[in-house]
Design a protein around this motif. Structure first.
Motif, PDB file in Angstrom:
ATOM      1  N   HIS A   1       0.852  -1.197   0.013  1.00 11.82           N
ATOM      2  CA  HIS A   1      -0.007   0.054  -0.084  1.00 11.82           C
ATOM      3  C   HIS A   1       0.944   1.340  -0.065  1.00 11.82           C
ATOM      4  N   HIS A   2       1.875   1.034   0.727  1.00 11.61           N
ATOM      5  CA  HIS A   2       2.923   2.396   0.753  1.00 11.61           C
ATOM      6  C   HIS A   2       3.446   2.594  -0.944  1.00 11.61           C
ATOM      7  N   ALA A   3       3.784   1.361  -1.479  1.00  4.61           N
ATOM      8  CA  ALA A   3       4.308   1.744  -2.706  1.00  4.61           C
ATOM      9  C   ALA A   3       3.197   2.261  -3.685  1.00  4.61           C
ATOM     10  N   ALA A   4       1.830   1.816  -3.298  1.00  2.00           N
ATOM     11  CA  ALA A   4       1.008   2.436  -4.337  1.00  2.00           C
ATOM     12  C   ALA A   4       0.814   4.002  -4.034  1.00  2.00           C
ATOM     13  N   ASP A   5       0.989   4.333  -2.634  1.00  2.00           N
ATOM     14  CA  ASP A   5       0.634   5.587  -2.433  1.00  2.00           C
ATOM     15  C   ASP A   5       1.915   6.526  -3.007  1.00  2.00           C
ATOM     16  N   LEU A   6       3.205   5.772  -2.718  1.00  2.00           N
ATOM     17  CA  LEU A   6       4.446   6.440  -3.524  1.00  2.00           C
ATOM     18  C   LEU A   6       4.092   6.971  -5.021  1.00  2.00           C
ATOM     19  N   LEU A   7       3.717   5.848  -5.571  1.00  2.00           N
ATOM     20  CA  LEU A   7       3.532   6.016  -6.996  1.00  2.00           C
ATOM     21  C   LEU A   7       2.470   6.993  -7.321  1.00  2.00           C
ATOM     22  N   ASP A   8       1.477   6.979  -6.511  1.00  2.00           N
ATOM     23  CA  ASP A   8       0.414   8.206  -6.564  1.00  2.00           C
ATOM     24  C   ASP A   8       0.942   9.575  -6.474  1.00  2.00           C
ATOM     25  N   MET A   9       1.789   9.741  -5.497  1.00  2.00           N
ATOM     26  CA  MET A   9       2.681  10.825  -5.270  1.00  2.00           C
ATOM     27  C   MET A   9       3.347  11.328  -6.231  1.00  2.00           C
ATOM     28  N   MET A  10       4.077  10.149  -6.892  1.00  2.00           N
ATOM     29  CA  MET A  10       5.305  10.674  -7.946  1.00  2.00           C
ATOM     30  C   MET A  10       4.247  11.085  -9.183  1.00  2.00           C
ATOM     31  N   ARG A  11       3.087  10.670  -9.501  1.00  2.00           N
ATOM     32  CA  ARG A  11       2.316  10.781 -10.574  1.00  2.00           C
ATOM     33  C   ARG A  11       1.811  12.193 -10.432  1.00  2.00           C
ATOM     34  N   LYS A  12       1.172  12.805  -9.082  1.00  2.00           N
ATOM     35  CA  LYS A  12       0.538  13.848  -8.861  1.00  2.00           C
ATOM     36  C   LYS A  12       1.598  14.868  -8.561  1.00  2.00           C
ATOM     37  N   GLU A  13       2.931  14.527  -8.258  1.00  2.00           N
ATOM     38  CA  GLU A  13       4.102  15.475  -7.972  1.00  2.00           C
ATOM     39  C   GLU A  13       3.762  16.031  -6.600  1.00  2.00           C
ATOM     40  N   ILE A  14       3.288  15.215  -5.748  1.00  2.00           N
ATOM     41  CA  ILE A  14       3.059  15.457  -4.183  1.00  2.00           C
ATOM     42  C   ILE A  14       4.293  15.180  -3.239  1.00  2.00           C
ATOM     43  N   ASN A  15       4.733  16.128  -2.663  1.00  3.66           N
ATOM     44  CA  ASN A  15       5.968  16.155  -1.838  1.00  3.66           C
ATOM     45  C   ASN A  15       6.918  15.425  -2.589  1.00  3.66           C
ATOM     46  N   PRO A  16       7.740  15.797  -3.748  1.00  2.00           N
ATOM     47  CA  PRO A  16       8.827  15.298  -4.351  1.00  2.00           C
ATOM     48  C   PRO A  16      10.054  14.887  -3.370  1.00  2.00           C
ATOM     49  N   ALA A  17      10.168  15.829  -2.547  1.00  2.00           N
ATOM     50  CA  ALA A  17      11.333  15.782  -1.641  1.00  2.00           C
ATOM     51  C   ALA A  17      11.010  14.187  -0.810  1.00  2.00           C
TER      52      ALA A  17
END
Length: 187
Positions: free
Chosen positions: A54-70
């Motif tokens: 689930h964390h991996a799915a959240d990270l992928l979503d964050m990458m796609r939406k450019e949420i908190n790139p740091a």
């Protein structure tokens, strides 16, 4: 349950025999089985490996939406993964998901080897001192790495979550410790 256990095995979360790892720490395989430690440890590893999906799915979503790139960059470095390759492909491959699961299991379950402990823990006096202390040592290291460093980077969510869940998790641990040591807890 079987699917979750199978994934944990594939991710390497159960690759080392829990009883061998635990016996090296506690020196009494019989105690570990009778106390339920082995079954509890296996459950925790299965849970953490599957939570990592689930964390991996959240990270992928964050990458796609450019949420908190740091934060995403820190996580990718921690897992030893290449963000650009993942973004180009559009998903994590099976190896990458297993890598994340394995790392999160190691972090959250406080798994350690002699090389992970301070030099003091590898001599006779240190072995005596660190006997039954691996969990505390690894918990402190996990809080420093996963909570402290994130707070210093401006991400307060892990600290907030730790504070909110700490008391809930701490109480059963205190009860278990009291039962194992036979010491009455202060009221």
């Amino acid at each position: 349950r079987k699917e979750a256990r199978d994934f944990a095995i594939k991710a390497g979360a159960l690759i080392e025999d829990i009883s061998i790892e635990a016996t090296n720490r506690f020196s009494s395989r019989d105690f570990l089985k009778k106390s339920g430690f082995e079954a509890f440890e296996e459950f925790n590893r299965i849970l953490s490996a599957n939570a990592a999906k689930h964390h991996a799915a959240d990270l992928l979503d964050m990458m796609r939406k450019e949420i908190n790139p740091a934060l995403v960059d820190r996580e990718m470095r921690k897992f030893g993964l290449n963000k650009q390759s993942i973004m180009k492909r559009g998903h994590f491959n099976e190896y990458e998901i297993k890598r994340i699961a394995h790392e999160i299991t190691n972090i959250s379950q406080g798994r350690s080897r002699a090389v992970d402990l301070p030099v003091l823990a590898n001599n006779a006096v240190g072995k005596l001192f660190f006997h039954l202390r691996n969990f505390s040592f690894n918990w402190a290291r996990m809080v420093k790495e996963e909570v402290g460093k994130e707070a210093l980077a401006g991400n307060w969510w892990p600290a907030r979550n730790l504070l909110l869940t700490g008391a809930v998790i701490g109480e059963p641990i205190a009860q278990f410790r009291s039962a194992v040591t036979g010491q009455k807890r202060p009221e």
